[in-house]
Design an enzyme around this catalytic site. Structure first.
Site, PDB file in Angstrom:
ATOM      1  N   TRP A  78      -9.153 -12.541   6.743  1.00 54.78           N
ATOM      2  CA  TRP A  78      -7.770 -12.668   6.273  1.00 54.78           C
ATOM      3  C   TRP A  78      -7.689 -11.906   4.969  1.00 54.78           C
ATOM      4  CZ3 TRP A  78      -4.259 -14.636   2.674  1.00 54.78           C
ATOM      5  CH2 TRP A  78      -2.961 -14.831   3.175  1.00 54.78           C
ATOM      6  N   ASP A 103     -14.618 -15.354   6.597  1.00 52.50           N
ATOM      7  CA  ASP A 103     -15.286 -16.635   6.765  1.00 52.50           C
ATOM      8  C   ASP A 103     -16.720 -16.439   7.223  1.00 52.50           C
ATOM      9  OD1 ASP A 103     -12.978 -17.902   6.048  1.00 52.50           O
ATOM     10  OD2 ASP A 103     -12.378 -18.469   8.088  1.00 52.50           O
TER      11      ASP A 103
END
Lengths: 157, 179
Positions: B103, B122
């Protein structure tokens, strides 16, 4: 095994920035801004499609050296802008045109047909007024790309 | 008969006229006008010249402690800071792998007042990291859009494309200066 994952993971993000560390260094020189089209591609598209146009290949279409083939036909050229995530992107027409041109002509690299013209803000404005409504985008993409690839071959690409 | 002695005001006017010239007044006036016009061009910090108001995060952001949610790069992080779990701003802790997807947010650096693209990638493949330090658990929301715009929402787990959807922590790698 864990050592490899812990030490070897230095993300490709840094390669793009070049002088990335400068932002945290009090005395460092300020890096040059990423051009508008690339900057907006990264912020709005690059998370999934990847900073260099490739990420999770089995789930997300690869752009790098691939996406240029779509512009071998007018249909494919329009398809890229009419995709919902593109047509409804939170950008004005001018910015979206620059992001599209970065995606197709820079990331597309060797896949771009010779003589292909860049997107203009006016073209983008007209196309995004007609977003795709197909419920099976994967099937539609396959058809559009098939016709584009055939046209690329005819054009000697 | 009018008094021929000069009045006080006449004396003062004559004194000013003797000690100044129209040219010097024009010089000073010109310098003032040019100086006022050139002042905004000086290379001073532009933090206060933002065209939009600062967000709550930006008003309180710091650039010293990367293991805290208010560190400037964390303006849009939603999860646990990997640096608190044995990793770093762009490295995953042992036993976890970086997701191929990420993101990407835009954060204002308080040191130079400029916006930088930050990739929140992540680390996946292990159960969630649970550091005891409270400031390692973040829910920043700058430039986030609602969940129906999933590509611009950081509530979802960005482990897709990896072999495991188990979320461990989030990194905050700097990509470059935003336009």
């Amino acid at each position: 095994m864990w050592r490899a994952s812990a030490i070897g993971v230095v993300f490709g993000a840094l390669a793009l920035a070049g002088a990335s560390g400068a932002a945290d260094a009090a005395s460092g020189s300020t890096p040059s801004p990423i051009p508008l089209g690339a900057s907006r591609y990264l912020e709005s598209c690059g998370g999934c499609h990847g900073i260099t146009g490739t990420s999770a290949k089995s789930e997300i279409p690869v752009l790098r050296d691939q996406v240029g083939r779509f512009v071998c036909t007018d249909e494919g050229r329009a398809y890229l802008v009419r995709l919902p995530n593109v047509a409804f992107a939170a950008m004005d027409d001018h910015t979206l045109a620059q992001a599209m041109n970065y995606m197709v002509f820079s990331l597309g690299g060797s896949s771009v047909p010779k003589g292909a013209r860049p997107y203009s803000p006016q073209e983008v404005a007209a196309l995004r007024q007609r977003p795709l409504k197909a419920t099976d985008l994967a099937s539609m993409r396959s058809s559009v790309l098939g016709r584009a690839l055939a046209a690329c071959q005819e054009q000697g690409r | 008969m009018a008094d021929q002695k000069p009045t006080l005001s006449e004396k003062m006017t004559r004194a000013i006229a003797r000690n100044s010239s129209r040219r010097s007044i024009l010089n000073r006036l010109g310098a003032t006008l040019v100086g006022a016009a050139a002042f905004p061009l000086l290379p001073v910090s532009r933090v206060s010249a933002q065209t939009r108001p600062l967000t709550d995060f930006e008003r309180n952001a710091q650039s010293k402690d990367p293991l805290s949610c208010d560190y400037w790069r964390h303006c849009a992080i939603d999860g646990v800071i990997c640096g608190c779990c044995g990793g770093g701003p762009h490295t995953c802790p042992p036993g976890s792998q970086p997701s191929p997807t990420a993101w990407i947010g835009t954060c204002l650096n308080p040191d130079d007042g400029r916006a930088y693209l930050i990739s929140y990638r992540d680390c996946c493949g292990r159960s969630i990291c649970a550091p005891t330090k409270e400031t390692c658990h973040c829910t920043a929301t700058d430039r986030e859009l609602p969940i129906y715009r999933p590509q611009s929402n950081n509530d979802i787990i960005w482990c897709f494309g990896d072999t495991s959807m188990a979320y461990h922590c989030s990194t905050a790698a700097l990509i470059g200066l935003a336009s």
